[in-house]
Scaffold this active site. Structure first.
Site, PDB file in Angstrom:
ATOM      1  N   GLY A  27     110.668  97.072  80.677  1.00 25.16           N
ATOM      2  CA  GLY A  27     109.921  98.325  80.595  1.00 25.16           C
ATOM      3  C   GLY A  27     108.896  98.265  79.490  1.00 25.16           C
ATOM      4  N   ASN A  28     107.988  99.202  79.517  1.00 24.75           N
ATOM      5  CA  ASN A  28     106.877  99.252  78.555  1.00 24.75           C
ATOM      6  C   ASN A  28     107.393  99.381  77.114  1.00 24.75           C
ATOM      7  OD1 ASN A  28     104.249  99.463  77.567  1.00 24.75           O
ATOM      8  ND2 ASN A  28     103.644 100.976  79.101  1.00 24.75           N
ATOM      9  N   ILE A  29     106.530  99.251  76.160  1.00 21.68           N
ATOM     10  CA  ILE A  29     106.876  99.460  74.752  1.00 21.68           C
ATOM     11  C   ILE A  29     107.321 100.916  74.596  1.00 21.68           C
ATOM     12  CG2 ILE A  29     105.974  99.443  72.389  1.00 21.68           C
ATOM     13  CD1 ILE A  29     103.816  97.436  73.386  1.00 21.68           C
ATOM     14  N   ALA A  30     108.479 101.120  73.993  1.00 22.27           N
ATOM     15  CA  ALA A  30     109.057 102.450  73.782  1.00 22.27           C
ATOM     16  C   ALA A  30     109.498 103.150  75.069  1.00 22.27           C
ATOM     17  CB  ALA A  30     108.103 103.346  72.990  1.00 22.27           C
ATOM     18  N   SER A  31     109.847 102.365  76.078  1.00 21.00           N
ATOM     19  CA  SER A  31     110.333 102.980  77.328  1.00 21.00           C
ATOM     20  C   SER A  31     111.810 103.367  77.228  1.00 21.00           C
ATOM     21  CB  SER A  31     110.123 102.016  78.503  1.00 21.00           C
ATOM     22  OG  SER A  31     110.776 100.788  78.242  1.00 21.00           O
ATOM     23  N   GLY A  32     112.489 102.918  76.192  1.00 24.12           N
ATOM     24  CA  GLY A  32     113.893 103.299  76.010  1.00 24.12           C
ATOM     25  C   GLY A  32     114.878 102.184  76.322  1.00 24.12           C
ATOM     26  N   LYS A  33     114.428 100.958  76.258  1.00 22.00           N
ATOM     27  CA  LYS A  33     115.315  99.815  76.582  1.00 22.00           C
ATOM     28  C   LYS A  33     116.483  99.724  75.599  1.00 22.00           C
ATOM     29  CE  LYS A  33     111.836  97.022  76.181  1.00 22.00           C
ATOM     30  NZ  LYS A  33     110.798  98.026  75.888  1.00 22.00           N
ATOM     31  N   THR A  34     116.166  99.908  74.319  1.00 27.75           N
ATOM     32  CA  THR A  34     117.215  99.781  73.296  1.00 27.75           C
ATOM     33  C   THR A  34     118.325 100.807  73.525  1.00 27.75           C
ATOM     34  OG1 THR A  34     115.484  99.080  71.790  1.00 27.75           O
ATOM     35  CG2 THR A  34     117.599  99.597  70.800  1.00 27.75           C
ATOM     36  N   GLU A 103     117.507  92.435  76.642  1.00 22.52           N
ATOM     37  CA  GLU A 103     116.284  93.231  76.521  1.00 22.52           C
ATOM     38  C   GLU A 103     115.112  92.312  76.821  1.00 22.52           C
ATOM     39  OE1 GLU A 103     115.835  95.283  72.824  1.00 22.52           O
ATOM     40  OE2 GLU A 103     114.028  96.314  73.482  1.00 22.52           O
TER      41      GLU A 103
END
Ligand code: DCP
Length: 226
Positions: A27-34, A103
């Protein structure tokens, strides 16, 4: 492990010869993967590998992530070479759990981030060629299996808002257009790639709603029988 398992779709999944099931969260940067990965890290029998961003910010005292955002023409190759190495290490690290969640992957590092830098004119052709030679050699000679790609699909505007809120020093210079390009590359690559099946999860919702989604789709995400 062995034999054949039934998936939620009713489609049989063949045994993976003793290796773990590998799920990559994209997913994009800051999409909530973490957040997604941390949620599943509480499940036993799962190994979660977060993106080694701390090492990209400190390689023997240097910060190639910050350098890349400051002057991509000069430093993108430096960061992306190191990202490629760190992703390769992640894919190859021994795993004693039955499911590994990662990730991102070495594949999105190349097909999304390197491509974006190159296509936007921020990476010289020779740097792109060298990185591509490395990538092609690695993927042709080393087996890096992926069993499922979970795509946290967001709008670039949502990511931009989240990015501004979290205020990571290096990322203050990221404009909405950068997130729009990453988004477009993800959409083009993910729906065309043949690496692994794709599970799309709409991810513009707030945290609580996202956690509910993860719980509701637990078996689909972890490729375990219901
Ligand atoms: N990055 C990069 N090149 C790559 C991978 C990442 O330039 N091949 C950059 C983009 C971000 C930072 O590294 O500035 C970390 O990116 P992520 O989106 O992977 O991590 P986040 O913490 O933003 O993910 P999320 O918020 O989804 O948890």
């Amino acid at each position: 492990r062995g034999g054949t398992r039934q998936m939620a779709t009713g489609k049989p999944v063949s045994s993976r010869d003793g290796r773990p099931t590998v799920v990559c969260v994209e997913g994009n940067i800051a999409s909530g993967k973490t957040t997604c990965l941390e949620y599943f890290s509480r499940t036993s029998g799962i190994e979660v590998l977060l993106e080694p961003i701390s090492s990209w910010r400190n390689v023997r005292g240097h910060n190639p992530l910050a350098l890349m955002y400051q002057d991509p023409e000069r430093w993108a190759i430096t960061l992306q070479t190191y990202v490629q190495l760190s992703m390769l290490k992640q894919h190859l690290s021994p795993c004693s759990s039955s499911v590994r969640m990662m990730e991102r992957s070495i594949f999105s590092a190349k097909h999304i981030f390197v491509e974006n830098l190159f296509r936007s004119g921020k990476m010289p052709e020779v740097d792109h060629a060298v990185l591509s030679e490395w990538f092609d050699w690695i993927t042709e000679n080393i087996s890096l299996p992926v069993d499922l790609i979970v795509y946290l699909q967001t709008s670039p505007e949502t990511c931009h808002e989240r990015l501004k809120r979290r205020c990571r020093e290096e990322e203050k210079v990221i404009p909405l257009e950068y997130l729009q390009s990453i988004h477009q590359l993800y959409e083009d690559w993910l729906f065309r790639q043949t690496l692994a099946p794709l599970l799309v999860i709409p991810a513009d919702h707030d945290l609580q709603e996202m956690l509910q989604q993860y719980e509701a789709r637990r078996e689909q995400i972890l490729l375990t029988p219901q």
